[in-house]
Design a protein around this motif. Structure first.
Motif, PDB file in Angstrom:
ATOM      1  N   GLU A  52      -3.420 -39.095  11.203  1.00 53.69           N
ATOM      2  CA  GLU A  52      -4.389 -38.018  11.388  1.00 53.69           C
ATOM      3  C   GLU A  52      -4.567 -37.740  12.870  1.00 53.69           C
ATOM      4  OE1 GLU A  52      -9.121 -37.117  10.529  1.00 53.69           O
ATOM      5  OE2 GLU A  52      -8.175 -38.893   9.679  1.00 53.69           O
ATOM      6  N   LEU A  53      -4.631 -36.473  13.227  1.00 54.23           N
ATOM      7  CA  LEU A  53      -4.859 -36.072  14.606  1.00 54.23           C
ATOM      8  C   LEU A  53      -6.342 -36.253  14.916  1.00 54.23           C
ATOM      9  CD1 LEU A  53      -3.352 -34.857  17.045  1.00 54.23           C
ATOM     10  CD2 LEU A  53      -4.137 -32.629  16.263  1.00 54.23           C
ATOM     11  N   VAL A  54      -6.661 -37.144  15.849  1.00 48.99           N
ATOM     12  CA  VAL A  54      -8.045 -37.440  16.213  1.00 48.99           C
ATOM     13  C   VAL A  54      -8.502 -36.427  17.254  1.00 48.99           C
ATOM     14  CG1 VAL A  54      -9.591 -39.149  17.254  1.00 48.99           C
ATOM     15  CG2 VAL A  54      -7.745 -39.897  15.722  1.00 48.99           C
ATOM     16  N   LYS A  76     -13.859 -41.317  15.799  1.00 46.88           N
ATOM     17  CA  LYS A  76     -12.729 -42.119  15.316  1.00 46.88           C
ATOM     18  C   LYS A  76     -12.048 -42.859  16.462  1.00 46.88           C
ATOM     19  CE  LYS A  76     -12.068 -38.902  11.566  1.00 46.88           C
ATOM     20  NZ  LYS A  76     -11.201 -37.952  10.908  1.00 46.88           N
ATOM     21  N   GLY A  77     -12.831 -43.411  17.365  1.00 42.66           N
ATOM     22  CA  GLY A  77     -12.295 -44.103  18.531  1.00 42.66           C
ATOM     23  C   GLY A  77     -11.392 -45.275  18.182  1.00 42.66           C
ATOM     24  N   GLU A  78     -11.656 -45.940  17.056  1.00 39.94           N
ATOM     25  CA  GLU A  78     -10.845 -47.102  16.664  1.00 39.94           C
ATOM     26  C   GLU A  78      -9.430 -46.693  16.281  1.00 39.94           C
ATOM     27  OE1 GLU A  78     -12.511 -45.328  13.027  1.00 39.94           O
ATOM     28  OE2 GLU A  78     -13.483 -45.967  14.877  1.00 39.94           O
ATOM     29  N   GLN A  79      -9.195 -45.404  16.007  1.00 39.67           N
ATOM     30  CA  GLN A  79      -7.857 -44.929  15.649  1.00 39.67           C
ATOM     31  C   GLN A  79      -7.011 -44.568  16.865  1.00 39.67           C
ATOM     32  OE1 GLN A  79      -8.023 -41.768  12.774  1.00 39.67           O
ATOM     33  NE2 GLN A  79      -9.419 -42.883  11.435  1.00 39.67           N
ATOM     34  N   LEU A  80      -7.627 -44.542  18.046  1.00 35.55           N
ATOM     35  CA  LEU A  80      -6.894 -44.170  19.247  1.00 35.55           C
ATOM     36  C   LEU A  80      -6.096 -45.364  19.773  1.00 35.55           C
ATOM     37  CD1 LEU A  80      -9.619 -42.082  21.112  1.00 35.55           C
ATOM     38  CD2 LEU A  80      -7.741 -41.250  19.692  1.00 35.55           C
ATOM     39  N   GLN A  81      -4.803 -45.145  19.954  1.00 35.96           N
ATOM     40  CA  GLN A  81      -3.915 -46.164  20.499  1.00 35.96           C
ATOM     41  C   GLN A  81      -3.465 -45.698  21.878  1.00 35.96           C
ATOM     42  OE1 GLN A  81      -3.287 -49.095  18.837  1.00 35.96           O
ATOM     43  NE2 GLN A  81      -4.809 -48.284  17.430  1.00 35.96           N
ATOM     44  N   VAL A  82      -3.560 -46.577  22.873  1.00 37.15           N
ATOM     45  CA  VAL A  82      -3.276 -46.204  24.253  1.00 37.15           C
ATOM     46  C   VAL A  82      -1.995 -46.874  24.730  1.00 37.15           C
ATOM     47  CG1 VAL A  82      -4.160 -46.254  26.622  1.00 37.15           C
ATOM     48  CG2 VAL A  82      -5.741 -45.966  24.701  1.00 37.15           C
ATOM     49  N   THR A  83      -1.146 -46.082  25.387  1.00 33.88           N
ATOM     50  CA  THR A  83       0.040 -46.597  26.069  1.00 33.88           C
ATOM     51  C   THR A  83      -0.163 -46.287  27.540  1.00 33.88           C
ATOM     52  OG1 THR A  83       1.410 -46.067  24.156  1.00 33.88           O
ATOM     53  CG2 THR A  83       2.551 -46.459  26.225  1.00 33.88           C
ATOM     54  N   ILE A  92      -1.793 -44.167  34.465  1.00 33.47           N
ATOM     55  CA  ILE A  92      -1.556 -43.113  33.476  1.00 33.47           C
ATOM     56  C   ILE A  92      -1.669 -43.718  32.088  1.00 33.47           C
ATOM     57  CG2 ILE A  92       0.096 -41.409  32.612  1.00 33.47           C
ATOM     58  CD1 ILE A  92       1.363 -41.560  35.488  1.00 33.47           C
ATOM     59  N   ALA A  93      -2.493 -43.115  31.243  1.00 38.73           N
ATOM     60  CA  ALA A  93      -2.647 -43.562  29.857  1.00 38.73           C
ATOM     61  C   ALA A  93      -2.372 -42.387  28.931  1.00 38.73           C
ATOM     62  CB  ALA A  93      -4.056 -44.101  29.625  1.00 38.73           C
ATOM     63  N   ASP A  94      -1.429 -42.570  28.016  1.00 41.24           N
ATOM     64  CA  ASP A  94      -1.143 -41.563  26.999  1.00 41.24           C
ATOM     65  C   ASP A  94      -1.724 -42.031  25.671  1.00 41.24           C
ATOM     66  OD1 ASP A  94       0.193 -39.902  28.769  1.00 41.24           O
ATOM     67  OD2 ASP A  94       2.152 -40.764  28.322  1.00 41.24           O
ATOM     68  N   ILE A  95      -2.367 -41.115  24.972  1.00 39.48           N
ATOM     69  CA  ILE A  95      -3.007 -41.413  23.691  1.00 39.48           C
ATOM     70  C   ILE A  95      -2.395 -40.482  22.647  1.00 39.48           C
ATOM     71  CG2 ILE A  95      -5.192 -41.628  22.463  1.00 39.48           C
ATOM     72  CD1 ILE A  95      -6.504 -41.640  25.338  1.00 39.48           C
ATOM     73  N   PRO A  96      -1.420 -41.004  21.862  1.00 40.47           N
ATOM     74  CA  PRO A  96      -0.790 -40.144  20.847  1.00 40.47           C
ATOM     75  C   PRO A  96      -1.729 -39.886  19.671  1.00 40.47           C
ATOM     76  CG  PRO A  96       0.088 -42.375  20.737  1.00 40.47           C
ATOM     77  CD  PRO A  96      -0.853 -42.333  21.904  1.00 40.47           C
ATOM     78  N   LEU A 100      -7.859 -33.018  22.870  1.00 43.64           N
ATOM     79  CA  LEU A 100      -9.155 -32.625  23.406  1.00 43.64           C
ATOM     80  C   LEU A 100      -9.515 -31.295  22.744  1.00 43.64           C
ATOM     81  CD1 LEU A 100      -8.522 -33.301  27.206  1.00 43.64           C
ATOM     82  CD2 LEU A 100      -9.832 -34.719  25.621  1.00 43.64           C
ATOM     83  N   ARG A 101     -10.545 -31.303  21.921  1.00 42.04           N
ATOM     84  CA  ARG A 101     -10.972 -30.100  21.206  1.00 42.04           C
ATOM     85  C   ARG A 101     -12.492 -30.052  21.182  1.00 42.04           C
ATOM     86  NH1 ARG A 101      -6.912 -27.389  21.723  1.00 42.04           N
ATOM     87  NH2 ARG A 101      -5.055 -27.935  20.631  1.00 42.04           N
ATOM     88  N   LEU A 102     -13.038 -28.945  21.649  1.00 43.52           N
ATOM     89  CA  LEU A 102     -14.475 -28.738  21.554  1.00 43.52           C
ATOM     90  C   LEU A 102     -14.839 -28.553  20.088  1.00 43.52           C
ATOM     91  CD1 LEU A 102     -14.889 -26.273  24.558  1.00 43.52           C
ATOM     92  CD2 LEU A 102     -15.563 -28.687  24.470  1.00 43.52           C
TER      93      LEU A 102
END
Length: 173
Positions: A52-54, A76-83, A92-96, A100-102
């Motif tokens: 799911e797109l967070v 849904k912060g627990e679903q965010l995985q950081v590289t 630099i951190a990428d979060i697949p 960012l959506r208002l």
């Protein structure tokens, strides 16, 4: 090793092996795997869920005693995985699987210029349709960044100052 003699400029080899006949194309046994079968990838099984797109609906920067916290607000912060990685003076951190959506669906970018000593900029942007990128740029060093999960707020990046601390010098009178 075969014996070789020189006869003018030509080299003559004795006891060399005779080359067998090269098989004709019609004589070569073909396998059942075609190049097309190798190149085509099979699709995912029918019941495989797509991630799911967070949606991150806000970004806040709060000062702390150590520096600043950058909070990516989502339920849904627990679903965010950081590289994460560093390049030059950048963290630099990428979060697949995040965007960012208002709340109204519009995209946005967060930028903070010189939020603290030793940090020149913090940016949070949509890298592509499925990835958020957080970049923290240090003046002379890679910034110190710690990650925290907050069930109430989302994902938190704790950014510490990289500026050298000056010790108090005794004053002379």
């Amino acid at each position: 090793m075969p014996a070789a003699t020189r006869n003018g400029n030509a080299k003559v080899l004795r006891n060399s092996r005779v080359i067998k006949e090269i098989p004709r194309l019609s004589e070569i046994e073909l396998t059942n795997t075609s190049a097309q079968q190798l190149l085509v990838q099979s699709p995912a099984p029918p019941n495989t869920p797509t991630p799911e797109l967070v949606q991150v609906t806000a970004v806040k920067a709060n000062p702390t005693t150590k520096g600043v916290e950058v909070i990516l607000q989502t339920t849904k912060g627990e679903q965010l995985q950081v590289t994460n990685r560093s390049a030059g003076n950048n963290f630099i951190a990428d979060i697949p699987n995040a965007q960012l959506r208002l709340p109204n669906g519009d995209g946005f970018t967060f930028c903070s210029q010189k939020p603290l000593a030793g940090i020149t900029e913090i940016t949070v942007t949509n890298l592509d349709a499925n990835t958020i990128r957080v970049t923290v740029t240090g003046e002379t060093f890679v910034p110190i960044v710690e990650l925290y999960d907050s069930p109430n707020e989302g994902l938190i990046f704790g950014v510490a100052s990289t500026a050298p601390t000056q010790q108090a010098q005794p004053q002379t009178q």
